[in-house]
Design an enzyme around this catalytic site. Structure first.
Site: not given
Ligand code: NG1
Ligand code: ZN
Length: 540
Positions: A65, A282, A379, A503, A506
């Site tokens: 991505s 993206d 968002a 938080r 991930g």
């Molecule tokens: P994490 O790294 O868990 O915040 C990010 C994006 C998610 C989602 C994932 C997967 C933010 C704040 N967080 O997650 O919305 O798109 O990557 O690609 O944008």
């Molecule tokens: Zn993507």
């Protein structure tokens, strides 16, 4: 298939030892060099999953991505085009982490036995990849594991992520009453363009649109779509920029939806002329952000929250005009990162319910399914609108009482075909936005005037151990480390319209802190204070 064949194939695609792999919100994602063995093993899981689903096709997408060009990733798509069922994420993690080839095969057969999978039955997998060079070797690893497990494999080569989701659903619904579309890339373009034309219903898009494709797969794919678009009839005049996929190193570099959203500015190159309408995709074309540079006030961004509110207001209006608003429940699904002003707008102005879920589109998608029409967007611009079978049936069977009702029902029906029902899709979402603006006769400024975003700040905080941070209430509150949330609450109380949460990411080894408040300086200050607090509790 037999143990020896799988072991022999696996030996050609070893995992890098000493690492712990986890199937996260985006599947497995890391440096492309580390993914050969991982992809081989994901192939084994896909082979099992297909047989668990009576031989229906499972999708495997190779992409990282919006990550830098050297990264890559691999994720599994379920038969109806949605993301891999959560329970199986743990099986994927276990398979990939098996320390030896013997233990890998042992676990593979054990899984087949516990899940009552008939390995002698036929299995089918389809795959796609973005433009990253490492994708080519990863597809070979996937092909080898599918050959070793006698699984039919169809490589669709370069695709956007949403195209692979589309194709997976098409393959599995072909020839049934729920057929999703023609099983080909051309089928995807034709379905979108036919629905776009129908949704416009004689109206025309006004004003050119420049699309920044992040130098990723969205570039060539959008160009394919545009070749088939009647720009005279629809009025949609698109200029494609940042569509160079021959220099892989510039993928997502200083451009694309993630750059625009996180840096809160337009790509430096090419520079948008003041007033021009722009949007960015993206690296795998599943996120979309609109913006323009105002000659007086500067850069203005319309992110996922704005796309969600635009879609929800339009669909709610249409269902009122169609006289079906009492029959169908419309809801908006957001995460804690949605701007507080957008939530307030949906609840108070549009009078629609809002559900907040944890981060990650699988959670949003799931929650959207409990409505007749579920509008979900992160968002960051990733999202879609899901129409239930009841909703689609209603659009088709409700007898219109007036030409206005007929127009509304036809438009809703067209939207259900235009908007990708499997996953967030930047190209499909872009056409949806253009349809809505054309219907409303709105400029970007009109769209922007619907509500005023609260100033906000998102910061990344390096901590000793991010796993200490445990959340509740859809990630809006910390349950652990004990005491940390109380400190955040104490800070938040000092600000007008203050809101902040922390938080563990991930996808990265860090925590994220989000803060919003009535003014820019207050939002920055609040984010800074909460970040200090998180760092202290995080073992630094
Ligand atoms: P994490 O790294 O868990 O915040 C990010 C994006 C998610 C989602 C994932 C997967 C933010 C704040 N967080 O997650 O919305 O798109 O990557 O690609 O944008
Ligand atoms: Zn993507």
């Amino acid at each position: 298939m037999d143990r020896d064949t799988i072991i022999a194939a696996s030996k050609k695609h070893d995992i890098v030892p000493g690492r712990v792999y986890k199937y996260g919100t985006a599947g497995f994602r890391m440096s492309g060099e580390l993914l050969d063995g991982v992809t081989f093993r994901v192939g084994l899981l896909a082979a099992l999953r297909s047989r668990k689903h009576n031989g229906q096709a499972i999708g495997v997408m190779i992409t990282a991505s919006h990550n830098p060009a050297v990264d890559n990733g691999v994720k599994i798509v379920d038969p109806m085009g949605d993301m891999l069922e959560q329970e199986w994420e743990a099986y994927a993690t276990n398979l990939v982490n098996a320390p030896s080839h013997d233990e890998l095969v042992e676990y593979f057969y054990k899984l087949a036995e516990t899940l009552k999978i008939d390995l002698a039955a036929p299995g089918k997998v389809i795959a796609g990849r973005d433009t990253r060079p490492s994708g080519i070797t990863l597809i070979t690893a996937l092909a080898d594991s599918l050959a070793a497990t006698n699984t039919t494999f169809n490589d669709y080569k370069i695709l956007t992520t949403p195209q692979l989701h589309y194709l997976t659903r098409c393959v599995n619904t072909a020839g049934t009453p729920g057929a999703y579309g023609e099983v080909s890339e051309a089928g995807y373009y034709n379905k979108l363009l036919e629905a776009f034309d129908r949704a416009l219903h004689g109206r025309k898009v006004s004003g050119g649109l420049t699309v920044d494709c992040a130098n990723g797969v969205g570039g060539p794919k959008l160009n394919e779509l545009l070749k088939r678009l009647d720009s005279q009839k629809t009025g949609l005049q698109v200029k494609v920029v940042n569509d160079d996929v021959l220099r892989p190193e510039i993928l997502n570099l200083d451009c694309g939806a993630d750059f625009v959203k996180t840096r809160q500015r337009a790509p430096p190159n090419p520079k948008p002329a003041p007033g021009d309408r722009w949007c960015s995709l993206d690296g795998d074309a599943d996120r979309l952000i609109y913006y323009w540079v105002d000659p007086e006030t500067g850069f203005f961004m319309l992110d996922g929250d704005r796309i969600a509110t635009l879609a929800a207001s339009f669909i709610a209006d249409l269902s009122r005009s169609a006289g079906i608003d009492h029959q169908l429940r419309i809801g908006v699904i957001q995460t804690a990162y949605a701007n507080g002003a957008s939530t307030k707008y949906v609840e108070q102005h549009l009078q629609l319910p809002v559900v907040c879920t944890p981060t990650g589109v699988k959670h949003l998608h799931h929650a959207a399914c409990s409505f007749d029409i579920g509008v979900y967007f992160e968002a960051n611009g990733h999202g879609t609108v899901l129409f239930s079978p009841t909703a689609i049936q209603t659009f088709k069977t409700k007898a219109p009482q007036s030409p206005g009702q007929k127009d509304a029902l036809d438009t809703l029906s067209a939207l259900a075909d235009l908007i990708n029902q499997t996953v967030g899709d930047a190209i499909s979402d872009m056409l949806m936005v253009e349809v809505i603006l054309a219907h409303k006769g709105w400029t970007m400024k009109d769209w922007a005037l619907t509500y005023k975003d609260l100033p906000n700040r998102l910061v990344r905080v390096e901590v000793g151990n991010k796993d200490l941070f445990q959340t509740t209430d859809a990630e809006r509150k910390l349950s652990h480390p004990v005491g940390c949330q109380e400190e955040i609450d104490r800070e938040v109380r000092k600000y007008t319209n203050g809101r902040s949460f922390a938080r563990a990411s991930g996808t990265e080894n860090a925590c994220r802190v989000y803060a919003e408040a009535a003014t820019r300086s207050e939002a920055d200050e609040l984010a800074k204070k909460v970040a200090v607090n998180v760092r202290e509790y995080g073992g630094h």
